[in-house]
Enzyme design. Structure first.
Site, short mmCIF file in Angstrom:
data_model
loop_
_atom_site.label_atom_id
_atom_site.label_comp_id
_atom_site.label_asym_id
_atom_site.label_seq_id
_atom_site.Cartn_x
_atom_site.Cartn_y
_atom_site.Cartn_z
N VAL A 180 75.86 34.30 49.41
CA VAL A 180 75.23 35.00 48.29
C VAL A 180 75.94 36.32 48.04
O VAL A 180 76.24 37.06 48.98
CB VAL A 180 73.73 35.24 48.58
CG1 VAL A 180 73.10 36.11 47.49
CG2 VAL A 180 72.99 33.92 48.69
N GLU A 225 74.91 30.13 46.64
CA GLU A 225 73.75 29.31 46.28
C GLU A 225 73.17 29.77 44.94
O GLU A 225 72.91 30.95 44.74
CB GLU A 225 72.67 29.41 47.36
CG GLU A 225 71.41 28.63 47.01
CD GLU A 225 70.21 29.01 47.86
OE1 GLU A 225 69.31 28.19 48.02
OE2 GLU A 225 70.18 30.17 48.35
N GLN A 234 76.96 24.76 45.14
CA GLN A 234 75.78 24.71 46.00
C GLN A 234 74.55 25.21 45.25
O GLN A 234 74.59 26.26 44.61
CB GLN A 234 75.93 25.57 47.26
CG GLN A 234 74.74 25.35 48.20
CD GLN A 234 74.68 26.27 49.39
OE1 GLN A 234 74.47 27.46 49.24
NE2 GLN A 234 74.86 25.71 50.59
N CYS A 238 69.26 28.05 54.44
CA CYS A 238 68.97 29.47 54.22
C CYS A 238 67.61 29.83 54.80
O CYS A 238 66.59 29.25 54.43
CB CYS A 238 68.99 29.79 52.73
SG CYS A 238 68.63 31.53 52.37
N LYS A 286 73.97 21.35 53.53
CA LYS A 286 74.24 22.30 54.61
C LYS A 286 72.93 22.60 55.31
O LYS A 286 71.95 23.00 54.67
CB LYS A 286 74.87 23.57 54.05
CG LYS A 286 75.29 24.59 55.10
CD LYS A 286 76.10 25.71 54.44
CE LYS A 286 76.61 26.71 55.48
NZ LYS A 286 75.54 27.57 56.01
N HIS A 289 75.34 24.67 60.28
CA HIS A 289 75.37 26.02 60.84
C HIS A 289 74.73 25.92 62.21
O HIS A 289 73.54 25.61 62.32
CB HIS A 289 74.60 26.98 59.94
CG HIS A 289 74.65 28.41 60.39
ND1 HIS A 289 74.65 29.46 59.53
CD2 HIS A 289 74.73 28.97 61.63
CE1 HIS A 289 74.72 30.60 60.20
NE2 HIS A 289 74.76 30.31 61.49
N ASN A 291 80.00 25.26 61.12
CA ASN A 291 79.84 26.59 60.53
C ASN A 291 79.12 27.49 61.53
O ASN A 291 78.32 27.03 62.33
CB ASN A 291 79.04 26.47 59.23
CG ASN A 291 78.72 27.81 58.59
OD1 ASN A 291 77.58 28.09 58.27
ND2 ASN A 291 79.72 28.64 58.40
N GLY A 338 80.91 30.15 63.35
CA GLY A 338 81.78 30.58 64.44
C GLY A 338 82.41 31.95 64.29
O GLY A 338 83.20 32.37 65.14
N ARG A 392 81.47 34.81 57.38
CA ARG A 392 81.69 36.25 57.51
C ARG A 392 83.14 36.63 57.78
O ARG A 392 83.62 37.64 57.26
CB ARG A 392 80.76 36.82 58.59
CG ARG A 392 79.31 36.91 58.12
CD ARG A 392 78.36 37.29 59.24
NE ARG A 392 78.46 36.36 60.35
CZ ARG A 392 78.70 36.72 61.61
NH1 ARG A 392 78.84 37.99 61.91
NH2 ARG A 392 78.78 35.80 62.55
#
Length: 488
Positions: free
Chosen positions: A19, A42, A86, A115, A154, A182, A213, A215, A242
Site C-alpha cells: 500500500v 491492494e 491485486q 492483510c 496471497k 507470507h 514472502n 524474508g 520491504r
C-alpha cells in the site's frame, strides 16, 4: 476458460503488493532492475467499480479514474505483461466485475487474503478471509472461470501447519495459477521471525507454484539472499516487499545501485507518469530511512509539490523540461481533437461560445428550466440532450435538440450538467428567449414557484388534500434535478 498469457510463476523474483508503495513508478523501477513480476498495491473492489477506464494520450497510460477525478490505478504498455492487479474483496461477483474491468490491461489478478489491518478485516477482506474457506473458494472459483488471465491469491499462515496446508490444498483445487505465502501469522509483525518451515511444508504439499514472502527482515539483505530464502522455503519464486521498498535495486543481479541514483530514477518515473507528489514523497522517505534527519531529508519532508521534490534532488531542470514536453503534447492533441471535431461537426448544429455561471442566475433557476418552460408553452416536445466526454481531458460537451434543431456551446465543460446548461443557453439566445439571468429583471419562474408555495400553504391550513397530479410532480422533479445532482 483458457489462460492465454505467457505469465509464469516459477523461478521468478517478484515485487510484493505494498500500500502506497506499489504504484506505477515503483513497479517500473523494479522491472528495470530485474524484477520479473510486479504486483500493484491492494485496491478495494468497491472503489474500483466506481472508476472509468480512460486512455491518457498525453502520458500514454491507461487510467482508472474515480468520480472525484482521482486516478485510482494507472498502468502502461511497459508493464502490461508483468503486472498483477491485486484487489481487496469479500464478494465473488464484485471481484469478477473488477477483474473484467482491468483484465485487458494486466497480466494477472490477485486476491489479498493476508492483510491484517483493521480497515481490511472489518470489511471481511484480507486476513479475515482465512477463517472463511467457503468464501475463499467462491471468490477464486468465480475468478478462474470468469477471466482469461491467471488468478493468484496471497495468504498468511494459520496457527497450525496442518490447518495452513489443508487450506492451501483447498485453494489449489479452485484452479488458481499460484499462491503467495507470507510466512507469518496475522497477529505477527515484521520483527517476528518468518516461518520458513511452514512455507516449505506448503511447497511440498501442493503442485502449483508457491511464492515465498516475508524474508526481508531475516534473510534478504542483497540480491544473493533471494536464492537463499527460496531454498530455505523450497518455494518456486520469491516475493520481496520491504527490502524492495528500501532499495528497489535489490532485484539487480550485479548488486545495489547507489541510493542517490535509485531515488533519481524513481523521481524520473514519478514525473514522467504524473505521480501524486504525496505518494512520491512517501516512497522517497522509505528509501531515505535513517537519512531523514539530514538536510536533504528535512527538505524532502517539507516539499509540497513534485517540483519542490525535484529541486531537493537537484532535478529542477528535468521537471521543467518534462512538463514542457507534456504541455506541448497536450496542446498538439487538443488541436488535433479540435480539427477532428470540426471535420466531423454536424453543419446543422447552431453553435455559440458560452458557459453557464450559476452566480448569474437566481437560486434554483437554470437555463434548462427556462427552455423546458418555453417548449411547454410553444407545445414542442421537451428538450433532448446528448452529452459526450472527451478522453483527452475528460471534459464534456452537450447538444440539445429543440423543435428539430440542434444547439451546442463550442466550449467544453468539466461536468455533464454544466455542458447541458451551456447548450440550453445557446438555444435560448438563438431563439431570443429569456434565460433567467438576474440582469433580466423580474423572473416569472420564481414568481410561479412562490405562488405554488403559497397555494400549498393555504391548502395545508385548510386541511385540503395536498396530492398533485402525477405529471406535475414529475415535471417539478425534472426542473429541479440540476440542483440536486452532485457534480461529476
Amino acid at each position: 476458460m483458457t489462460v492465454n498469457t505467457p505469465l509464469c510463476f516459477r523461478g521468478k523474483k517478484i515485487l510484493a503488493p505494498m500500500v502506497r508503495v506499489g504504484t506505477l513508478p515503483m513497479r517500473l523501477l523494479a522491472l528495470d532492475y530485474g524484477a520479473d513480476i510486479v504486483y500493484c498495491e491492494e485496491l478495494i473492489d468497491i472503489k474500483m467499480l466506481q472508476c472509468k477506464r480512460i486512455i491518457n494520450e498525453v502520458l500514454e497510460t491507461v487510467d482508472f479514474v474515480a468520480p472525484n477525478e482521482r486516478v485510482v490505478f494507472r498502468t502502461c504498455e511497459r508493464e502490461r505483461e508483468h503486472v498483477v492487479f491485486q484487489m481487496g474483496s469479500a464478494d465473488a461477483e464484485r471481484a469478477l466485475a473488477v477483474a473484467k474491468l482491468v483484465e485487458s490491461d494486466v497480466a494477472g489478478i490477485d486476491i489479498n487474503m493476508g492483510c491484517p489491518k483493521e480497515y481490511s478485516t472489518k470489511a471481511r477482506m484480507g486476513a479475515a478471509l482465512l477463517s472463511d474457506p467457503d468464501k475463499i473458494e467462491s471468490i477464486l472459483t468465480t475468478l478462474v472461470k470468469g477471466v482469461c488471465k491467471p488468478v493468484t491469491c496471497k495468504i498468511r499462515i494459520l496457527p497450525s501447519v496442518e490447518d495452513t496446508v489443508n487450506l492451501v490444498k483447498r485453494i489449489e483445487k479452485t484452479g488458481i495459477a499460484a499462491i503467495a505465502v507470507h510466512g507469518r501469522k496475522k497477529e505477527e509483525r515484521p520483527q517476528h521471525p518468518v516461518h520458513c518451515d511452514v512455507i516449505r511444508a506448503i511447497s511440498e504439499a501442493v503442485s502449483i507454484p508457491v511464492i515465498a514472502n516475508g524474508g526481508s527482515h531475516d534473510f534478504i539483505k542483497e540480491y544473493a539472499d533471494i536464492e537463499t530464502f527460496q531454498k530455505a522455503t523450497a518455494a518456486s519464486s520469491v516475493m520481496i516487499a520491504r527490502a524492495a521498498m528500501w532499495n528497489p535495486s535489490i532485484f539487480r543481479k550485479e548488486g545495489f545501485c547507489p541510493l542517490k541514483d535509485v531515488m533519481q530514477d524513481y523521481i524520473k518515473y514519478a514525473v514522467r507518469y504524473d505521480n501524486h507528489y504525496t505518494n512520491t514523497k512517501y516512497c522517497l522517505c522509505q528509501m531515505l530511512r535513517e537519512q531523514l534527519e539530514t538536510t536533504q531529508g528535512k527538505k524532502l519532508h517539507a516539499a509540497q509539490s513534485t517540483q519542490e521534490i525535484c529541486e531537493v534532488f537537484e532535478m529542477g531542470d528535468f521537471y521543467e523540461e518534462t512538463t514542457a514536453i507534456f504541455e506541448a503534447k497536450k496542446t498538439s492533441l487538443e488541436t488535433k481533437t479540435q480539427d477532428e471535431d470540426d471535420q466531423m461537426e454536424d453543419p446543422d448544429v447552431i453553435k455559440m461560445a458560452v458557459r453557464f455561471d450559476k452566480r448569474e442566475y437566481p437560486p434554483q433557476i437554470t437555463p434548462k428550466m427556462y427552455l423546458l418552460e418555453w417548449c411547454r408553452k410553444e407545445k414542442h416536445p421537451q428538450p433532448v440532450y446528448e452529452t459526450v466526454q472527451r478522453p483527452l481531458d475528460r471534459l464534456f460537451c452537450s447538444v440539445v435538440m429543440v423543435a428539430e434543431r440542434k444547439y451546442r456551446s463550442t466550449l467544453w465543460d468539466k461536468s455533464k450538467k454544466l455542458a447541458e446548461q451551456a447548450a440550453a443557453i445557446v438555444c435560448l439566445r438563438t431563439l431570443g428567449v429569456p434565460e433567467g439571468k438576474l440582469c433580466e429583471g423580474e423572473n416569472h419562474l420564481i414568481n410561479k414557484r412562490k405562488r405554488g408555495d403559497q397555494e400549498r400553504s393555504i391548502s395545508r391550513d385548510h386541511g385540503e388534500d395536498l396530492a398533485e397530479p402525477s405529471h406535475k410532480k414529475a415535471n417539478f422533479i425534472e426542473e429541479t434535478s440540476d440542483m440536486n445532482v452532485p457534480k461529476m
